[in-house]
Design a protein around this motif. Structure first.
Motif: not given
Length: 80
Positions: A28-43
């Motif tokens: 959860h982002l400070p501006d109310g948005g959301v970030a999404i990623r793949h857990s096995r590829m955090p970079n």
């Protein structure tokens, strides 16, 4: 959003995700948005959505709009 920018975020994944399997993680982002990623590829690439976009997506999930064809509904099992 770069991997360096996302490093300080608090990431969450579903309880139904078992260790060793890849899963979607959400922050959860400070501006109310959301970030999404793949857990096995955090970079790898991180995708950002506004709060409104995320709310619309969750509404669609709750209404079954994204259910895969031919897959039994296990939502009650997962939610416990």
């Amino acid at each position: 959003m770069s991997a360096a920018e996302s490093a300080d975020l608090q990431w969450f994944k579903a309880r139904a995700s078992t260790s060793g399997n890849g899963c979607v993680e959400v922050a959860h982002l400070p501006d109310g948005g959301v970030a999404i990623r793949h857990s096995r590829m955090p970079n790898a690439e991180v995708i950002r959505y506004t709060g409104h976009e995320w709310d619309c997506f969750l509404d669609g999930v709750r209404n079954g709009e994204f259910d895969r064809p031919g897959v039994a509904d296990h939502s009650r099992e997962i939610r416990g």
